[in-house]
Design a protein around this motif. Structure first.
Motif, PDB file in Angstrom:
ATOM      1  N   VAL A 191       7.911  29.158  -9.420  1.00 30.78           N
ATOM      2  CA  VAL A 191       8.282  30.431 -10.032  1.00 30.78           C
ATOM      3  C   VAL A 191       9.462  31.063  -9.303  1.00 30.78           C
ATOM      4  O   VAL A 191       9.602  30.957  -8.081  1.00 30.78           O
ATOM      5  N   ALA A 192      10.309  31.725 -10.091  1.00 32.26           N
ATOM      6  CA  ALA A 192      11.493  32.401  -9.557  1.00 32.26           C
ATOM      7  C   ALA A 192      11.694  33.708 -10.307  1.00 32.26           C
ATOM      8  O   ALA A 192      11.187  33.889 -11.423  1.00 32.26           O
ATOM      9  N   SER A 193      12.438  34.599  -9.688  1.00 34.17           N
ATOM     10  CA  SER A 193      12.762  35.884 -10.326  1.00 34.17           C
ATOM     11  C   SER A 193      14.242  36.169 -10.171  1.00 34.17           C
ATOM     12  O   SER A 193      14.822  35.912  -9.105  1.00 34.17           O
ATOM     13  N   TYR A 194      14.831  36.705 -11.240  1.00 29.72           N
ATOM     14  CA  TYR A 194      16.148  37.324 -11.120  1.00 29.72           C
ATOM     15  C   TYR A 194      15.900  38.815 -11.305  1.00 29.72           C
ATOM     16  O   TYR A 194      15.520  39.261 -12.389  1.00 29.72           O
ATOM     17  N   VAL A 195      16.089  39.573 -10.242  1.00 27.41           N
ATOM     18  CA  VAL A 195      15.717  40.983 -10.234  1.00 27.41           C
ATOM     19  C   VAL A 195      16.939  41.849 -10.510  1.00 27.41           C
ATOM     20  O   VAL A 195      17.877  41.885  -9.717  1.00 27.41           O
ATOM     21  N   VAL A 254      18.734  38.487  -6.584  1.00 29.80           N
ATOM     22  CA  VAL A 254      18.951  39.896  -6.903  1.00 29.80           C
ATOM     23  C   VAL A 254      20.417  40.093  -7.286  1.00 29.80           C
ATOM     24  O   VAL A 254      21.276  39.297  -6.930  1.00 29.80           O
ATOM     25  N   ASN A 255      20.675  41.176  -7.998  1.00 29.28           N
ATOM     26  CA  ASN A 255      21.996  41.320  -8.610  1.00 29.28           C
ATOM     27  C   ASN A 255      22.972  42.206  -7.837  1.00 29.28           C
ATOM     28  O   ASN A 255      24.110  42.366  -8.266  1.00 29.28           O
ATOM     29  N   SER A 256      22.540  42.793  -6.722  1.00 24.70           N
ATOM     30  CA  SER A 256      23.459  43.676  -5.998  1.00 24.70           C
ATOM     31  C   SER A 256      22.942  43.947  -4.598  1.00 24.70           C
ATOM     32  O   SER A 256      21.781  43.641  -4.266  1.00 24.70           O
ATOM     33  N   SER A 257      23.798  44.549  -3.783  1.00 22.88           N
ATOM     34  CA  SER A 257      23.400  44.920  -2.423  1.00 22.88           C
ATOM     35  C   SER A 257      22.298  45.969  -2.449  1.00 22.88           C
ATOM     36  O   SER A 257      21.376  45.944  -1.615  1.00 22.88           O
ATOM     37  N   TRP A 258      22.379  46.894  -3.411  1.00 16.22           N
ATOM     38  CA  TRP A 258      21.357  47.940  -3.523  1.00 16.22           C
ATOM     39  C   TRP A 258      19.994  47.330  -3.830  1.00 16.22           C
ATOM     40  O   TRP A 258      18.985  47.652  -3.203  1.00 16.22           O
ATOM     41  N   THR A 259      19.951  46.418  -4.805  1.00 17.78           N
ATOM     42  CA  THR A 259      18.690  45.766  -5.166  1.00 17.78           C
ATOM     43  C   THR A 259      18.164  44.920  -4.012  1.00 17.78           C
ATOM     44  O   THR A 259      16.955  44.887  -3.747  1.00 17.78           O
ATOM     45  N   LEU A 260      19.078  44.236  -3.312  1.00 16.16           N
ATOM     46  CA  LEU A 260      18.677  43.407  -2.175  1.00 16.16           C
ATOM     47  C   LEU A 260      17.946  44.240  -1.125  1.00 16.16           C
ATOM     48  O   LEU A 260      16.881  43.843  -0.626  1.00 16.16           O
ATOM     49  N   GLU A 261      18.492  45.384  -0.794  1.00 12.92           N
ATOM     50  CA  GLU A 261      17.882  46.241   0.221  1.00 12.92           C
ATOM     51  C   GLU A 261      16.450  46.628  -0.153  1.00 12.92           C
ATOM     52  O   GLU A 261      15.535  46.568   0.666  1.00 12.92           O
ATOM     53  N   HIS A 262      16.249  46.999  -1.417  1.00 15.05           N
ATOM     54  CA  HIS A 262      14.926  47.442  -1.848  1.00 15.05           C
ATOM     55  C   HIS A 262      13.945  46.279  -1.971  1.00 15.05           C
ATOM     56  O   HIS A 262      12.764  46.406  -1.616  1.00 15.05           O
ATOM     57  N   VAL A 275      21.682  37.171  -3.024  1.00 16.63           N
ATOM     58  CA  VAL A 275      22.403  37.988  -3.992  1.00 16.63           C
ATOM     59  C   VAL A 275      23.183  37.071  -4.927  1.00 16.63           C
ATOM     60  O   VAL A 275      23.970  36.235  -4.475  1.00 16.63           O
ATOM     61  N   VAL A 276      22.950  37.209  -6.219  1.00 15.36           N
ATOM     62  CA  VAL A 276      23.724  36.503  -7.240  1.00 15.36           C
ATOM     63  C   VAL A 276      24.255  37.576  -8.192  1.00 15.36           C
ATOM     64  O   VAL A 276      23.514  38.078  -9.039  1.00 15.36           O
TER      65      VAL A 276
END
Length: 493
Positions: A191-195, A254-262, A275-276
């Motif tokens: 399983v994988a997620s793109y957040v 994850v799609n951004s630095s902001w999302t990565l942090e959370h 990050v992608v």
């Protein structure tokens, strides 16, 4: 027998009774646990049998994407179709499936919609599993405790998906993390997620604890100390459950630095997280000429984004009204165009509300709504625009922001989230756009942009266009395939 002896006898009898009761409860609990384990094992064997039968029939591994709204026209859908296109080009020996709840369209209409809206053509066919119970994840079904209600609903929807089709690899591409344990532990899938956006975040907790009013924190809650405390507790408990669900991932994108942090704060899996940046069709906008006409008689402000509450189109309209009031004597006319997709009746009702707001503000003749427009029309509107407008607080990324910058528009975005951290940042020391965070600062920024000399505006537009090449479809494809390589290898062996 003395009173003391009677008391001791009663206590001994009570102790014996409680001990027998405890043993009975332990026995029943162990029995129920054993039944539950056997049931889970039986379901897992049944599901794996379905997968083995499918593999024997087709001889091909299958990758499935969980995207109940795949026919919508937002940035998440662009990620979905670009991801499938990239995987199809690399792994021609695999099948690709999309779980969707779009029952009102045919498969070829969904694929054709992706081509018209995003200029994406798939190299070969993709299969669809149509889910009948998408209503279980609709927010209007849960007027209260919406996050918990939608998450529980997603479990039932995920169960429907899993029993209809058991893939080898499962990708949650729309943020339904509570489906992950089902596919990993019952389906035996990788399983994988793109957040795109964490379901719960520390920022959401801060909004409630600070008692700030937002679209997801109404005034009757923010004005009450008790209700705010209850909601903080609810959010904390939900964050714990969300963390447990997300920890099931073998791979997290994850799609951004902001999302990565959370996500790192919540899911605590740095070795499995990368990050992608989402794909933006930058190249499709590069043929829009960068020209500045000093004698322009009408400036157009364009907003690109689905008509969801968090996009805050209301702020765009009220800020636009304030600009018109301040520039009542200006020679150039000003027009606001709101371009976006409507996923359902709720979104369409929101558009009606926004039209009503335009009437109240007296700007209805200067605001145009363009719903579910094809790509060619989107590009045409961008070509004529002067300013690209974005108002979502803590936007996870902001594909619409990138598209405006690629088209050479002067972008005005919200001073938070992805636009602030990743997109509207200096390029080789030069300005690439403007940021604002409330009605006054937006109005002031729009005025500042309009008051720039044509030469200064042109320089910002050049900087913006050059800076967003890192968000192209090609860059996404390279990053996405690199992230997925190990997971894809598990079914190739």
């Amino acid at each position: 027998m003395s009173a003391h002896d009677q008391l001791v006898l009663c206590l001994c009898t009570l102790t014996g009774f409680l001990w027998k009761l405890l043993l009975s409860l332990v026995f029943v609990s162990l029995l129920l646990l054993a039944v539950l384990v056997l049931l889970v094992l039986a379901v897992r064997l049944w599901l794996q049998g379905k997968r083995s039968a499918r593999q024997a029939r087709t001889g091909r591994p299958a990758v499935a994407f969980f995207h109940p709204y795949c026919n919508a026209g937002g940035g998440g859908e662009r990620v979905l179709w670009c991801a499938i296109r990239a995987l199809q080009q690399r792994y021609s020996h695999m099948d690709f499936v999309v779980y969707t709840g779009d029952l009102d369209v045919l498969p070829h209409e969904i694929v054709d919609g992706a081509r018209r809206r995003f200029n994406i053509v798939l190299p070969r066919a993709v299969d669809f599993v149509f889910l009948r119970h998408r209503v279980l994840v609709e927010p209007n079904l849960f007027p209260h405790f919406t996050l918990l209600g939608q998450s529980l609903g997603s479990i039932f929807l995920g169960w429907e998906a899993l029993t209809e089709f058991v893939p080898d690899i499962y990708v949650d591409s729309m943020g339904y993390a509570f489906t992950l344990p089902l596919f990993r532990y019952l389906g035996g899938c990788s399983v994988a997620s793109y957040v795109h956006y964490p379901t719960i975040s520390t920022d959401m907790l801060s909004v409630v604890s600070d008692r700030n009013q937002r679209f997801n924190n109404p005034d009757y809650v923010s004005n009450s100390l008790l209700l705010s405390a209850v909601k903080v507790l609810y959010y904390c408990m939900f964050a714990l459950l969300y963390s447990m669900a997300g920890s099931c991932n073998h791979l997290i994108m994850v799609n951004s630095s902001w999302t990565l942090e959370h996500i790192l704060t919540l899911w605590r899996a740095p070795s499995r997280t990368s990050v992608v940046y989402p794909p933006c069709d930058v190249s499709a906008f590069l043929d829009i000429p960068l020209e500045e006409h000093g004698d322009k008689t009408c400036h157009t402000i364009v907003s690109i984004g689905q008509f969801r509450p968090e996009k805050d189109h209301r702020l765009q309209i009220t800020a636009f009204k304030k600009v018109l009031d301040r520039r009542s004597d200006a020679k150039e006319a000003l027009k606001l165009i709101l371009i976006g997709g409507c996923r359902n009746q709720e979104d369409q009702d929101r558009v009606l509300m926004l039209r009503g707001l335009c009437q109240e503000q007296g700007v209805a003749n200067k605001v145009a709504f363009k719903l579910n427009v094809p790509f060619a029309e989107l590009k045409r509107e961008l070509q004529e625009a002067t300013i690209g407008l974005h108002t979502m607080w803590n936007e996870h990324f902001g594909i619409g922001v990138v598209e405006c910058m690629a088209a050479g528009k002067v972008i005005l975005a919200h001073k938070s989230g992805g636009p602030k951290l990743d997109i509207v940042v200096p390029f080789e020391g030069g300005r690439t756009g403007f940021l604002a965070d409330d009605e006054d600062s937006y109005a002031e920024a729009i005025e500042a942009i309009l008051n720039l000399t044509p030469a200064n505006r042109l320089q910002i537009r050049h900087n913006a266009r050059q800076s967003v090449t890192r968000f192209s479809d090609q860059e996404f494809q390279v990053s996405f395939l690199a992230a997925m390589e190990l997971l894809m290898g598990t079914v190739e062996r």
